[in-house]
Design a protein around this motif. Structure first.
Motif, short mmCIF file in Angstrom:
data_model
loop_
_atom_site.label_atom_id
_atom_site.label_comp_id
_atom_site.label_asym_id
_atom_site.label_seq_id
_atom_site.Cartn_x
_atom_site.Cartn_y
_atom_site.Cartn_z
N CYS A 1 0.85 -1.19 0.00
CA CYS A 1 0.00 0.00 0.00
C CYS A 1 0.88 1.24 0.00
N THR A 2 0.43 2.25 -0.70
CA THR A 2 1.20 3.50 -0.74
C THR A 2 1.02 4.32 0.52
N GLY A 3 0.03 3.99 1.35
CA GLY A 3 -0.20 4.73 2.58
C GLY A 3 -0.90 6.05 2.38
N ASN A 4 -1.33 6.35 1.16
CA ASN A 4 -2.04 7.60 0.90
C ASN A 4 -3.54 7.38 1.05
N LEU A 5 -4.27 8.48 1.00
CA LEU A 5 -5.72 8.42 1.04
C LEU A 5 -6.28 9.18 -0.17
N PRO A 6 -6.79 8.48 -1.25
CA PRO A 6 -6.83 7.02 -1.38
C PRO A 6 -5.49 6.49 -1.87
N CYS A 7 -5.26 5.22 -1.61
CA CYS A 7 -4.02 4.60 -2.06
C CYS A 7 -4.14 4.20 -3.53
N ALA A 8 -3.01 3.89 -4.16
CA ALA A 8 -3.00 3.56 -5.58
C ALA A 8 -3.83 2.32 -5.88
N ARG B 1 -1.23 10.64 4.31
CA ARG B 1 -1.19 11.71 3.32
C ARG B 1 -2.39 11.60 2.38
N ILE B 2 -3.05 12.74 2.18
CA ILE B 2 -4.17 12.79 1.25
C ILE B 2 -3.64 13.01 -0.15
N SER B 3 -3.93 12.08 -1.06
CA SER B 3 -3.44 12.18 -2.43
C SER B 3 -4.24 13.20 -3.22
N LYS C 1 -7.88 19.20 -4.57
CA LYS C 1 -7.08 19.88 -3.57
C LYS C 1 -5.62 19.52 -3.75
N GLN C 2 -4.78 20.33 -3.15
CA GLN C 2 -3.36 20.00 -3.13
C GLN C 2 -3.12 18.86 -2.17
N GLY C 3 -2.08 18.06 -2.48
CA GLY C 3 -1.73 16.97 -1.58
C GLY C 3 -1.30 17.50 -0.23
N SER C 4 -1.76 16.87 0.83
CA SER C 4 -1.41 17.29 2.18
C SER C 4 -1.53 16.11 3.08
N THR C 5 -1.18 16.28 4.34
CA THR C 5 -1.24 15.21 5.32
C THR C 5 -2.28 15.54 6.35
N VAL C 6 -2.82 14.50 6.94
CA VAL C 6 -3.78 14.66 8.02
C VAL C 6 -3.61 13.50 8.97
N GLU C 7 -3.75 13.77 10.22
CA GLU C 7 -3.66 12.71 11.22
C GLU C 7 -5.00 12.02 11.29
N VAL C 8 -5.05 10.82 10.84
CA VAL C 8 -6.31 10.09 10.75
C VAL C 8 -6.46 9.23 11.97
N GLY C 9 -7.60 9.37 12.59
CA GLY C 9 -7.86 8.59 13.79
C GLY C 9 -8.66 7.37 13.46
N SER C 10 -9.22 6.79 14.46
CA SER C 10 -10.03 5.59 14.29
C SER C 10 -11.34 5.79 15.03
N PRO C 11 -12.50 5.77 14.30
CA PRO C 11 -12.63 5.50 12.87
C PRO C 11 -12.30 6.72 12.03
N SER C 12 -12.10 6.47 10.72
CA SER C 12 -11.73 7.52 9.79
C SER C 12 -12.75 7.60 8.67
N GLY D 1 -16.02 18.96 2.40
CA GLY D 1 -15.29 20.21 2.28
C GLY D 1 -14.41 20.51 3.47
N LYS D 2 -13.92 19.47 4.15
CA LYS D 2 -13.14 19.66 5.37
C LYS D 2 -11.64 19.45 5.16
N VAL D 3 -11.21 19.32 3.92
CA VAL D 3 -9.81 19.01 3.69
C VAL D 3 -8.93 20.15 4.17
N ALA D 4 -9.31 21.38 3.90
CA ALA D 4 -8.50 22.53 4.31
C ALA D 4 -8.42 22.62 5.82
N GLU D 5 -9.58 22.37 6.48
CA GLU D 5 -9.57 22.42 7.93
C GLU D 5 -8.70 21.33 8.51
N MET D 6 -8.74 20.15 7.89
CA MET D 6 -7.91 19.05 8.38
C MET D 6 -6.44 19.35 8.16
N ASN D 7 -6.12 19.95 6.99
CA ASN D 7 -4.73 20.31 6.74
C ASN D 7 -4.24 21.33 7.74
#
Length: 711
Positions: free
Chosen positions: A34-41, A65-67, A79-90, A100-106
């Motif tokens: 897995c590439t570890g991205n969201l979504p992965c390849a 990392r959000i792809s 959106k631009q690629g960025s990272t977010v700390e994903v908890g459980s559940p995600s 529309g929460k990607v910016a807030e998460m970034n």
């Protein structure tokens, strides 16, 4: 192995391999790369929903990392690629984009709230896990904040590392104050500076001042025996200068003046030659008290070691044996008694505050207590009997010395490295508690006076200091029971031993009462503008009391205790913390106290949030606001990351009240599913020395618990 000139590698690309620490749920289930991205390849190719909801048990939760968006997504969602700390559940990727929460998460990733972030994992020297639920996590968080908010120079000697720096002062060309100012400083010292630690005789010091000025005017050569006397005089000036009513730590002129006297005293002592004299011990003991008032406890600890051994060198710890018929110098005899018992008292307080062994041991001491007689009635060849029945100024110092003996026994039985069983400690607490009760009964007519404000200034100070010292002695005696039963259910303990449980609950009750008494005295001092930034003992007493109140709040909240009782302890603790912060200045003890207390206060409020205590935390905060908002010079403000905190405004002794910097929040964790009480970050504590030492000199003293790669 292929040579460098051999055929090319069969790898299709030479990109640097990236180690993925977390795979998505689909790849993890099928054990695919897995590439570890969201979504992965893999999920993009198979058009599957990519999620990271599976439980992660391999340490700290990694960031995902959000792809960039797939081609089929709308332009609004790209959106631009960025990272977010994903908890459980995600949330699945598509739901994140639609909301529309990607910016807030970034933004949350760039500026994470530390209370939403797990503590970094560590191990102690034995390899045991030290994380958010460890008993050491509270101390670790407080220590990190101390390093962050208390600015201290790192290029200092090991004997003074962690101390507040002294102002630079020139000692070579110091000018003595005018004679009238010197007399005023002398009076201020004996009336205010040391109400119960009177190790100097006023009439003797007045003679030394006269000799000092006469010798300077006549340009006399300084003899070795005179340097100790001059050092004492200079330290009297230093202590009195910083205790003047119109002086404050914000007054640079007063502070530098005080530091200049201290530096000149050091210069005199460094030039001493010949045998040890009692004036050498007196001057160094005065320097120890001065260093504490300047938040230099490590410097004081090092200097006091020398001072105590010099005192034992000339036999201050024992009765002087004289031949029959030999004359007795009563001034010298009383000076020896006073110096020793003040040093003995300071030894106990340093031991309690730093959690280190004492220097003086009771088995080696047979020195008499000081005589209860005013300084003006002591002469070299005789002591005059009192003319009236009025209370002598030396009564309070005598009883403070007797209280120090009880405190020494408490430290030996309750804080020694070889501690007895629980039953033995309960018996010791009963004995020492009875001694404290008898001690107070002997002074009840003075300590329980209802019109203390009508007393002269020296007696007012003695009244306050002795009451604070007594209540703090009760805290020292009974607080081990508070912390020891912090992680146990009282019902469970009661089934084991009803008698022991009732005794412990009684001791905890006395400890809480003493803490509230200290908080009340601190409030009165602040209301009357009598709380000075140099009152080291008062600040230490307040710190110990507030810790007790906050810990009791956490204990009762986790046990679903009485909400009114919880609210009362929280209000008193927060009020006392605000009063204490009025004396804070850069790198001072009080500033460190506030850092540790604020962390503990946050833990207490978080415990209230996590344990529905039949009263919402907001309601408790409103009660605190109502209780403190109407007091003069106090208003409430919001701290960043906190639901509620306070900021003191106004003036004290002509200076602005200082507030500690805004401090980050830290997570609070609650473990345990049974009825027992298991507080996060505190359940592993077994003693109080770590808490006291952390605030006073703990700018790294917990490092010995953990492994380090560096030297």
């Amino acid at each position: 192995m292929e040579s460098p000139d051999g055929p090319a590698s069969k790898r299709r690309c030479h990109k640097e391999r990236v180690r993925v620490t977390r795979a998505c749920d689909a790849c993890k289930k099928k054990k695919l790369r897995c590439t570890g991205n969201l979504p992965c390849a893999s999920c993009v190719r198979t058009s599957k929903t990519c999620e990271y909801t599976a439980e992660y048990n391999r340490g700290k939760l990694p960031q995902v990392r959000i792809s960039q968006q797939p081609v089929q997504e709308s332009d609004e969602q790209q959106k631009q690629g960025s990272t977010v700390e994903v908890g459980s559940p995600s949330l699945p990727y598509s739901r994140i984009v639609e909301s529309g929460k990607v910016a807030e998460m970034n933004e949350a990733v760039d500026n994470p709230l530390s209370r939403a972030s797990p503590e970094p994992h560590q191990t102690d020297l034995e390899g045991h896990y030290v994380g958010p639920s460890s008993g050491l996590s509270f101390l670790l968080r407080a220590q990190r904040k101390l390093h962050k908010y208390v600015a201290l120079p790192i290029n200092t000697p090991i004997f003074t590392f962690g101390d507040s720096p002294l102002p630079e002062a020139e000692s070579t060309f110091m000018l003595l104050p005018p004679r009238d100012e010197a007399n005023a400083l002398l009076t201020r010292y004996f009336d205010f500076a040391f109400p119960t630690h009177r190790f100097l005789i006023q009439s003797q010091v007045e003679c030394w001042v006269e000799e000092f000025y006469s010798a300077v005017q006549a340009s006399e050569v300084v003899s070795p025996s005179v340097r100790g006397k001059r050092a004492v005089v200079l330290m009297v000036f230093a202590q009195a200068k910083q205790s003047q009513p119109d002086s404050d730590q914000s007054s640079a002129r007063s502070l530098i003046s005080s530091a200049a006297y201290f530096a000149a005293s050091e210069k005199q002592l460094s030039a001493e030659t010949g045998p040890v004299r009692i004036t050498s011990v007196q001057a160094r003991l005065a320097q120890c008290f001065y260093l504490l008032s300047q938040s230099r406890i490590n410097h004081c600890w090092s200097l006091f070691g020398t001072t105590a051994r010099l005192a034992m060198t000339i036999g201050l710890h024992c009765v002087r044996r004289r031949e029959i018929g030999a004359g007795v110098d009563h001034i010298d005899s009383e000076s020896r008694k006073r110096v020793f018992w003040c040093a003995y008292s300071l030894d106990n307080y340093l031991s309690a505050a730093l959690g280190r062994p004492r220097i003086f041991h009771d088995d080696d001491i047979d020195q008499d207590f000081p005589t209860v007689v005013d300084d003006s009635r002591i002469f070299k060849d005789h002591i005059l009997a009192p003319e009236s029945t009025a209370q002598s100024i030396m009564l309070a110092p005598l009883y403070h010395a007797k209280l120090s003996v009880i405190i020494g026994r408490i430290l030996h039985d309750m804080y020694g490295i070889r501690r007895g069983s629980s039953q033995a400690e309960i018996s010791a607490a009963a004995q020492h508690g009875a001694d404290l009760t008898c001690w107070r009964q002997d002074l009840s007519s003075f300590l329980d006076a209802s019109n203390a404000d009508l007393l002269m200034l020296p007696y007012q100070r003695q009244y306050t200091v002795l009451n604070l010292a007594f209540y703090h002695a009760q805290i020292l005696l009974y607080r081990p029971f508070v912390l020891r039963h912090f992680g146990t259910s009282m019902d469970r303990e009661r089934s084991r031993s009803d008698f022991s449980s009732e005794s412990i609950e009684h001791y905890i009750s006395i400890c809480l009462t003493a803490a509230m008494k200290i908080a009340t005295i601190i409030r009165e001092l602040c209301e009357k503008c009598r709380m000075y930034s140099t009152f080291w003992f008062t600040h230490y007493y307040a710190f110990s009391a507030i810790m007790i109140l906050y810990l009791r709040v956490m204990q009762l909240a986790a046990q679903k205790g009485n909400p009114e009782e919880i609210s009362k302890y929280l209000q008193i603790g927060e009020c006392a913390q605000r009063d204490l912060s009025s004396c804070a200045f850069q790198s001072s003890f009080v500033q460190r106290y506030i850092v540790v207390l604020e962390e503990l206060r946050q833990e207490a409020r978080m415990t209230l949030n996590l344990n529905d205590n039949h009263q919402a935390p907001d309601a408790i905060g409103d009660q605190v606001t109502a209780a403190l908002g109407h007091q003069e010079g106090v208003r409430l403000n919001d701290f960043e990351g906190l639901s509620r905190s306070m900021e003191i405004t106004g003036e004290l002794h002509g200076g602005n009240l200082m507030v500690p910097p805004v401090m980050e929040s830290n997570p609070s964790w609650v473990d345990g599913s049974d009825d027992s009480f298991n507080m996060p970050g505190l359940s592993g504590l077994t003693d109080w020395e770590g808490l006291d030492s952390l605030a006073l000199a703990g700018m790294g003293e917990l490092d010995y618990l953990f492994c380090h790669d560096g030297s």
